[in-house]
Scaffold this active site. Structure first.
Site, PDB file in Angstrom:
ATOM      1  N   LYS A  30       0.743  -1.146   0.056  1.00  0.00           N
ATOM      2  CA  LYS A  30       0.004   0.066   0.098  1.00  0.00           C
ATOM      3  C   LYS A  30       0.908   1.243  -0.038  1.00  0.00           C
ATOM      4  CE  LYS A  30      -2.865   0.613   3.662  1.00  0.00           C
ATOM      5  NZ  LYS A  30      -2.757   1.834   4.411  1.00  0.00           N
ATOM      6  N   SER A  31       2.004   1.359   0.762  1.00  0.00           N
ATOM      7  CA  SER A  31       2.672   2.501   1.088  1.00  0.00           C
ATOM      8  C   SER A  31       3.404   2.643  -0.543  1.00  0.00           C
ATOM      9  CB  SER A  31       4.072   2.192   2.009  1.00  0.00           C
ATOM     10  OG  SER A  31       3.169   2.382   3.290  1.00  0.00           O
ATOM     11  N   ARG A  35       2.949   6.111  -3.363  1.00  0.00           N
ATOM     12  CA  ARG A  35       3.950   6.727  -3.713  1.00  0.00           C
ATOM     13  C   ARG A  35       4.160   6.638  -5.318  1.00  0.00           C
ATOM     14  NH1 ARG A  35       4.133   5.601   1.476  1.00  0.00           N
ATOM     15  NH2 ARG A  35       5.520   6.876   3.097  1.00  0.00           N
ATOM     16  N   ARG A 131      -8.941  11.778  12.407  1.00  0.00           N
ATOM     17  CA  ARG A 131      -7.397  11.446  12.562  1.00  0.00           C
ATOM     18  C   ARG A 131      -6.760  12.858  12.460  1.00  0.00           C
ATOM     19  NH1 ARG A 131      -5.545   6.463   8.988  1.00  0.00           N
ATOM     20  NH2 ARG A 131      -3.693   6.727  10.361  1.00  0.00           N
ATOM     21  N   SER A 180       6.711   9.154  12.359  1.00  0.00           N
ATOM     22  CA  SER A 180       5.809   8.917  11.326  1.00  0.00           C
ATOM     23  C   SER A 180       6.323   9.059  10.048  1.00  0.00           C
ATOM     24  CB  SER A 180       4.607   9.805  11.386  1.00  0.00           C
ATOM     25  OG  SER A 180       3.936   9.946  10.344  1.00  0.00           O
ATOM     26  N   ASP A 332       1.924  -1.214  11.856  1.00  0.00           N
ATOM     27  CA  ASP A 332       0.431  -1.849  11.379  1.00  0.00           C
ATOM     28  C   ASP A 332       0.341  -3.562  11.815  1.00  0.00           C
ATOM     29  OD1 ASP A 332      -0.065   0.660  10.241  1.00  0.00           O
ATOM     30  OD2 ASP A 332       0.547   0.215   8.225  1.00  0.00           O
ATOM     31  N   LYS A 359      -4.687   5.541  14.430  1.00  0.00           N
ATOM     32  CA  LYS A 359      -4.822   4.737  13.239  1.00  0.00           C
ATOM     33  C   LYS A 359      -6.055   4.820  12.872  1.00  0.00           C
ATOM     34  CE  LYS A 359      -0.210   4.069  13.008  1.00  0.00           C
ATOM     35  NZ  LYS A 359       0.280   4.696  11.832  1.00  0.00           N
ATOM     36  N   ARG A 363      -6.601   1.742  17.986  1.00  0.00           N
ATOM     37  CA  ARG A 363      -6.370   0.194  17.838  1.00  0.00           C
ATOM     38  C   ARG A 363      -5.942  -0.406  19.062  1.00  0.00           C
ATOM     39  NH1 ARG A 363      -3.037  -0.096  12.076  1.00  0.00           N
ATOM     40  NH2 ARG A 363      -5.056  -0.087  10.809  1.00  0.00           N
ATOM     41  N   ARG A 411      -7.627  -3.810   9.469  1.00  0.00           N
ATOM     42  CA  ARG A 411      -6.675  -4.459  10.064  1.00  0.00           C
ATOM     43  C   ARG A 411      -7.261  -4.918  11.366  1.00  0.00           C
ATOM     44  NH1 ARG A 411      -2.433  -3.415   6.689  1.00  0.00           N
ATOM     45  NH2 ARG A 411      -1.810  -1.434   6.446  1.00  0.00           N
TER      46      ARG A 411
END
Ligand code: S3P
Length: 456
Positions: A30-31, A35, A131, A180, A332, A359, A363, A411
């Site tokens: 995903k990351s 990008r 968030r 982060s 994660d 998140k 979580r 998740r």
């Protein structure tokens, strides 16, 4: 936004059953997918992306880059093409950009928009609107961007918000107050549009996909050791060139079938082509310390990222202490690690998890609530999570107990479905639709391995 084969709304049940077996791949990282689309839009020429994650979060990024003027298309075979506009070449979008559930889309995009001299409105779903965006707005304001946002009176800066990019950006040097990669990346992306050098200092190493991929597109990014961490510097206003990107399978997604295999007696599962960037691989180190039979074969490098095939076989696990400095490399993965810890012998102490509160859901609280409902003893002590494993199958949900609340968190949903496959009783999650944000095809893939998961 709907994805083919999307999970229907409503509860989903995972039942204990036979051993899992098979060789599979999981969707792209995903990351890296976010990008690739973003950097492609900032480059001149064509970027070709193989293995892009076709989950809702990444579709949101694709739609945003189109709205900003890039051409983003998909071939029938799943290859994606981006024709970029160059740095400084994006144009004002005609409508609000809806980033759905995706914090990475929202925060990285804010970095790009900080030096785009027009106003863009961003919103998201109920989870993303909770968030914190101040963590990116604070440094981006120092570069010259302006924000108008909800929650500003409480210093929070929440979506929906408007960002007006600056035509006269100032280079900054900024020490990250939280570990982060999203904040680091937002600043580096703003630095691309800023003359001179922009530097981010990080005390704890977070995922470095932005640094690796920016170099791949032709930017100059240097990393220097500092007394308390490292300083990452990007040279502003380069010309990025369109590139080919091969996206490896997502180690964060691979974690779910692999941990299921560890917990269900007799199982053995291999996931191939998984990204093994050391800044993402903390879960696999931890599982090995717990005694897990996890092996890596065919280690190799693809498009600058280490990849390999990971095999997990059913194992007896023991509780371990997971140090706070490991958190960024497995941030994660704590929901699924907590499920694994429920089956281990002895306590697993996971330290320094404050970031889990911001998140897709809180979580820490979602894990604790879900585990307690499954009969597992669990303690949240400040920022630490302690799971008391009994060295046996966790109970799972008793009949008549309400489904586990997933709070729009993919998740949490996947972790508690894995719990049901391995526990004494089934588990039910209240809503599995968010799984499509990161892992389209999760249910079918797990069923293909032998899992009993039913939508009602
Ligand atoms: C991500 C960074 C992490 C991670 C998220 C993806 C990224 O967030 O939790 O799923 O792609 O940079 P933080 O940067 O907030 O830790």
């Amino acid at each position: 936004m709907t994805v083919t084969g999307a999970i229907p709304p409503g509860p989903v049940t995972a039942r204990p059953g036979k051993a899992l077996a098979g060789d599979i791949t999981v969707p792209g990282d995903k990351s890296i997918s976010h990008r690739a689309l973003m950097f492609g839009a900032l480059a001149v020429g064509e970027t070709v992306i193989h293995g892009l994650l076709e989950g809702e979060d990444v579709h949101r990024t694709a739609a945003a880059m189109r709205a900003l003027g890039a051409e983003v298309t998909r071939d029938k075979d799943g290859t994606w093409h981006v024709r970029g506009r160059g740095i400084g070449g994006l144009s004002e979008p005609a409508d609000v950009l809806d980033m759905g559930n995706s914090g990475t889309s929202a925060r990285l995009l804010l970095g790009i928009l900080a030096t785009a001299p027009f106003t863009t409105f961003l919103t998201g779903d109920a989870s993303l609107r909770r968030r914190p965006m101040a963590r990116v707005a604070t440094p981006l304001e120092r570069i010259g961007a302006r924000f108008l946002a909800r929650g500003a009176a409480d210093g929070k800066l929440l979506l929906p918000l408007a960002i007006t990019g600056t035509a006269d950006p100032l280079p900054i040097s900024y020490t990250l107050p939280v570990a982060s990669a999203q904040v680091k990346s937002a600043i580096l992306l703003a630095g691309l549009g800023t003359p001179g050098e922009t530097t981010v200092i990080e005390k704890a190493p977070t995922r470095d996909h932005t640094e690796l991929m920016l170099r791949h597109f032709g930017a100059t990014v240097t990393v220097a050791k500092t007394p308390d961490g490292s300083a990452i510097t990007v040279v502003g206003q380069p010309e990025l060139s369109g590139r080919s990107v091969q996206v490896p399978a997502d180690p964060s997604s691979a974690a779910f079938p692999l941990v299921a295999a560890l917990l269900i007696p007799g199982s053995r599962v291999t996931v191939s082509n998984v990204g093994l960037n050391p800044r993402r691989a903390g879960l696999y180190d931890t599982l090995r310390e717990m005694g897990a039979d996890v092996t890596i074969s065919r280690p190799r490098t693809e498009a600058g990222e280490p990849v390999g095939d990971i095999t997990a076989a059913a194992s007896e696990l023991k509780g371990v202490e997971v140090p706070p400095e490991r958190a960024p490399s497995m941030i994660d993965e704590y929901p699924i690690l907590a499920v694994a810890a429920s089956f281990a012998r002895g306590d697993t102490k996971m330290r320094g998890l404050g970031e889990l509160r911001v998140k897709e859901s809180d979580r820490l609280s979602a894990i604790a609530t879900g585990l307690k409902a499954c009969g597992v003893e669990v303690l949240v002590d400040g920022d630490d999570l302690i799971v008391r494993g009994k060295g046996a199958r966790a109970a799972g949900l008793s009949a008549g107990v309400a489904p586990i609340p997933t709070h729009l968190d993919h998740r949490i949903a996947m972790s508690f479905l894995v719990m049901g496959l391995a526990a004494q009783n089934a588990t039910v999650v209240d809503d599995a639709t968010p799984i499509d944000t990161s892992f389209p095809g999760f249910l079918a893939l797990m069923r293909g391995l032998g899992a009993d998961i039913a939508t009602s």
